[in-house]
Enzyme design. Sequence first.
Site, PDB file in Angstrom:
ATOM      1  N   LYS A  38       0.833  -1.204   0.000  1.00 48.60           N
ATOM      2  CA  LYS A  38       0.000   0.000   0.000  1.00 48.60           C
ATOM      3  C   LYS A  38       0.875   1.264   0.000  1.00 48.60           C
ATOM      4  O   LYS A  38       2.097   1.183   0.214  1.00 48.60           O
ATOM      5  CB  LYS A  38      -0.929  -0.050   1.216  1.00 48.60           C
ATOM      6  CG  LYS A  38      -1.897  -1.248   1.193  1.00 48.60           C
ATOM      7  CD  LYS A  38      -2.835  -1.226   2.408  1.00 48.60           C
ATOM      8  CE  LYS A  38      -3.789  -2.422   2.371  1.00 48.60           C
ATOM      9  NZ  LYS A  38      -4.761  -2.385   3.509  1.00 48.60           N
ATOM     10  N   TYR A  58     -12.631  -2.672  -3.549  1.00 49.60           N
ATOM     11  CA  TYR A  58     -13.179  -2.606  -2.186  1.00 49.60           C
ATOM     12  C   TYR A  58     -14.709  -2.587  -2.141  1.00 49.60           C
ATOM     13  O   TYR A  58     -15.288  -2.187  -1.131  1.00 49.60           O
ATOM     14  CB  TYR A  58     -12.588  -1.401  -1.444  1.00 49.60           C
ATOM     15  CG  TYR A  58     -11.137  -1.629  -1.052  1.00 49.60           C
ATOM     16  CD1 TYR A  58     -10.807  -2.476   0.003  1.00 49.60           C
ATOM     17  CD2 TYR A  58     -10.092  -1.033  -1.752  1.00 49.60           C
ATOM     18  CE1 TYR A  58      -9.488  -2.718   0.358  1.00 49.60           C
ATOM     19  CE2 TYR A  58      -8.761  -1.274  -1.415  1.00 49.60           C
ATOM     20  CZ  TYR A  58      -8.467  -2.115  -0.356  1.00 49.60           C
ATOM     21  OH  TYR A  58      -7.159  -2.366  -0.008  1.00 49.60           O
ATOM     22  N   ASN A  92      -1.893  -0.241   7.243  1.00 49.83           N
ATOM     23  CA  ASN A  92      -1.384  -1.568   7.597  1.00 49.83           C
ATOM     24  C   ASN A  92      -0.537  -2.215   6.492  1.00 49.83           C
ATOM     25  O   ASN A  92      -0.391  -3.422   6.444  1.00 49.83           O
ATOM     26  CB  ASN A  92      -2.531  -2.481   8.052  1.00 49.83           C
ATOM     27  CG  ASN A  92      -3.577  -2.695   6.969  1.00 49.83           C
ATOM     28  OD1 ASN A  92      -3.439  -2.193   5.864  1.00 49.83           O
ATOM     29  ND2 ASN A  92      -4.615  -3.453   7.296  1.00 49.83           N
ATOM     30  N   HIS A 151      -1.944  -5.439   1.375  1.00 52.72           N
ATOM     31  CA  HIS A 151      -3.215  -6.114   1.115  1.00 52.72           C
ATOM     32  C   HIS A 151      -2.884  -7.513   0.618  1.00 52.72           C
ATOM     33  O   HIS A 151      -1.940  -7.692  -0.143  1.00 52.72           O
ATOM     34  CB  HIS A 151      -4.019  -5.399   0.024  1.00 52.72           C
ATOM     35  CG  HIS A 151      -5.072  -6.288  -0.578  1.00 52.72           C
ATOM     36  ND1 HIS A 151      -6.268  -6.524   0.043  1.00 52.72           N
ATOM     37  CD2 HIS A 151      -5.056  -7.076  -1.698  1.00 52.72           C
ATOM     38  CE1 HIS A 151      -6.967  -7.393  -0.687  1.00 52.72           C
ATOM     39  NE2 HIS A 151      -6.249  -7.734  -1.746  1.00 52.72           N
ATOM     40  N   GLU A 209      -9.334 -10.695  -7.889  1.00 52.61           N
ATOM     41  CA  GLU A 209      -8.452  -9.545  -7.702  1.00 52.61           C
ATOM     42  C   GLU A 209      -7.275  -9.546  -8.688  1.00 52.61           C
ATOM     43  O   GLU A 209      -6.855  -8.487  -9.156  1.00 52.61           O
ATOM     44  CB  GLU A 209      -7.936  -9.515  -6.253  1.00 52.61           C
ATOM     45  CG  GLU A 209      -9.060  -9.196  -5.265  1.00 52.61           C
ATOM     46  CD  GLU A 209      -8.605  -9.192  -3.816  1.00 52.61           C
ATOM     47  OE1 GLU A 209      -9.389  -8.771  -2.954  1.00 52.61           O
ATOM     48  OE2 GLU A 209      -7.469  -9.626  -3.530  1.00 52.61           O
TER      49      GLU A 209
HETATM   50  N1  LIG Z   1     -12.079  -0.521  11.202  1.00 49.43           N
HETATM   51  C1  LIG Z   1     -11.285  -0.072  10.233  1.00 49.43           C
HETATM   52  N2  LIG Z   1     -10.796   1.179  10.266  1.00 49.43           N
HETATM   53  C2  LIG Z   1      -9.984   1.659   9.303  1.00 49.43           C
HETATM   54  N3  LIG Z   1      -9.610   0.943   8.229  1.00 49.43           N
HETATM   55  C3  LIG Z   1     -10.068  -0.313   8.151  1.00 49.43           C
HETATM   56  C4  LIG Z   1     -10.936  -0.892   9.136  1.00 49.43           C
HETATM   57  N4  LIG Z   1     -11.227  -2.163   8.765  1.00 49.43           N
HETATM   58  C5  LIG Z   1     -10.585  -2.345   7.609  1.00 49.43           C
HETATM   59  N5  LIG Z   1      -9.895  -1.243   7.235  1.00 49.43           N
HETATM   60  C6  LIG Z   1      -9.062  -1.070   6.047  1.00 49.43           C
HETATM   61  O1  LIG Z   1      -9.678  -1.734   4.945  1.00 49.43           O
HETATM   62  C7  LIG Z   1      -8.847  -2.795   4.504  1.00 49.43           C
HETATM   63  C8  LIG Z   1      -9.716  -3.962   4.085  1.00 49.43           C
HETATM   64  O2  LIG Z   1     -10.327  -4.535   5.226  1.00 49.43           O
HETATM   65  P1  LIG Z   1     -10.514  -6.112   5.343  1.00 49.43           P
HETATM   66  O3  LIG Z   1     -11.588  -6.353   6.334  1.00 49.43           O
HETATM   67  O4  LIG Z   1     -10.646  -6.701   3.980  1.00 49.43           O
HETATM   68  O5  LIG Z   1      -9.149  -6.561   6.037  1.00 49.43           O
HETATM   69  P2  LIG Z   1      -7.982  -7.477   5.479  1.00 49.43           P
HETATM   70  O6  LIG Z   1      -8.530  -8.505   4.555  1.00 49.43           O
HETATM   71  O7  LIG Z   1      -7.144  -7.938   6.627  1.00 49.43           O
HETATM   72  O8  LIG Z   1      -7.113  -6.418   4.717  1.00 49.43           O
HETATM   73  P3  LIG Z   1      -6.788  -6.348   3.174  1.00 49.43           P
HETATM   74  O9  LIG Z   1      -8.069  -6.587   2.415  1.00 49.43           O
HETATM   75  O10 LIG Z   1      -6.210  -4.961   2.994  1.00 49.43           O
HETATM   76  O11 LIG Z   1      -5.761  -7.433   2.942  1.00 49.43           O
HETATM   77  C9  LIG Z   1      -7.910  -3.080   5.692  1.00 49.43           C
HETATM   78  O12 LIG Z   1      -6.668  -3.641   5.301  1.00 49.43           O
HETATM   79  C10 LIG Z   1      -7.715  -1.712   6.277  1.00 49.43           C
HETATM   80  O13 LIG Z   1      -6.727  -0.989   5.528  1.00 49.43           O
HETATM   81 MG   LIG Z   2      -9.577  -7.990   2.767  1.00 51.59          MG
END
Ligand SMILES: Nc1ncnc2c1ncn2[C@@H]1O[C@H](COP(=O)(O)OP(=O)(O)OP(=O)(O)O)[C@@H](O)[C@H]1O
Ligand SMILES: [Mg+2]
Length: 149
Positions: free
Chosen positions: A9, A49, A112, A115, A126
């Site tokens: 990211k 997303y 974080n 992805h 994806e």
């Molecule tokens: N509560 C939250 N507050 C802020 N950002 C969030 C929150 N939950 C998710 N995100 C953001 O949206 C992304 C997608 O969320 P998801 O639930 O798919 O988590 P993930 O699968 O662990 O992460 P990713 O899809 O990025 O690999 C997260 O990586 C984070 O950057």
């Molecule tokens: Mg995810």
Amino acid sequence: MERTLIIIKPDGVQRALVGNVIKRFEARGLRLAGLKLIQIPRALAEEHYAEHKGKGFYEGTVTYMTSAPVVVMVLEGPDAVAASRATMGATNPLNAAPGTIRADFGLNISRNLVHGSDKPETAEREIKLYFQPGELLSYTRAGDGWLKE
Ligand SMILES: Nc1ncnc2c1ncn2[C@@H]1O[C@H](COP(=O)(O)OP(=O)(O)OP(=O)(O)O)[C@@H](O)[C@H]1O
Ligand SMILES: [Mg+2]
């Protein structure tokens, strides 16, 4: 053999952690099938997303993911989806296990670093969003035979 989509990211690129992140996946044995630096157009981020549309963090995430360059890659290996998710750690770096990318390099859930696709079916969807079939290479590395019995 399975493939997954990984994105370093904007925070990972801006903090000069690209090499560190790729190194961890590579050292684990996952093989690069595709790799490029791009700036994600808004429409693509919205499609990626889409499952989160309506959630409080959706707008911020889309704005953030399109704000600066990212590195997108396809990794392959046995159970590549689960293996790379384990190497990444929990979504919130504060809950991620030490030794994972998110724990070792991050502190904030919306910054974080990486992805990774969450299921093999998600990975197929994806990968198609970010790569043309001709951009993905199938090959064997000299050391691949040493990664399995
Ligand atoms: N509560 C939250 N507050 C802020 N950002 C969030 C929150 N939950 C998710 N995100 C953001 O949206 C992304 C997608 O969320 P998801 O639930 O798919 O988590 P993930 O699968 O662990 O992460 P990713 O899809 O990025 O690999 C997260 O990586 C984070 O950057
Ligand atoms: Mg995810």
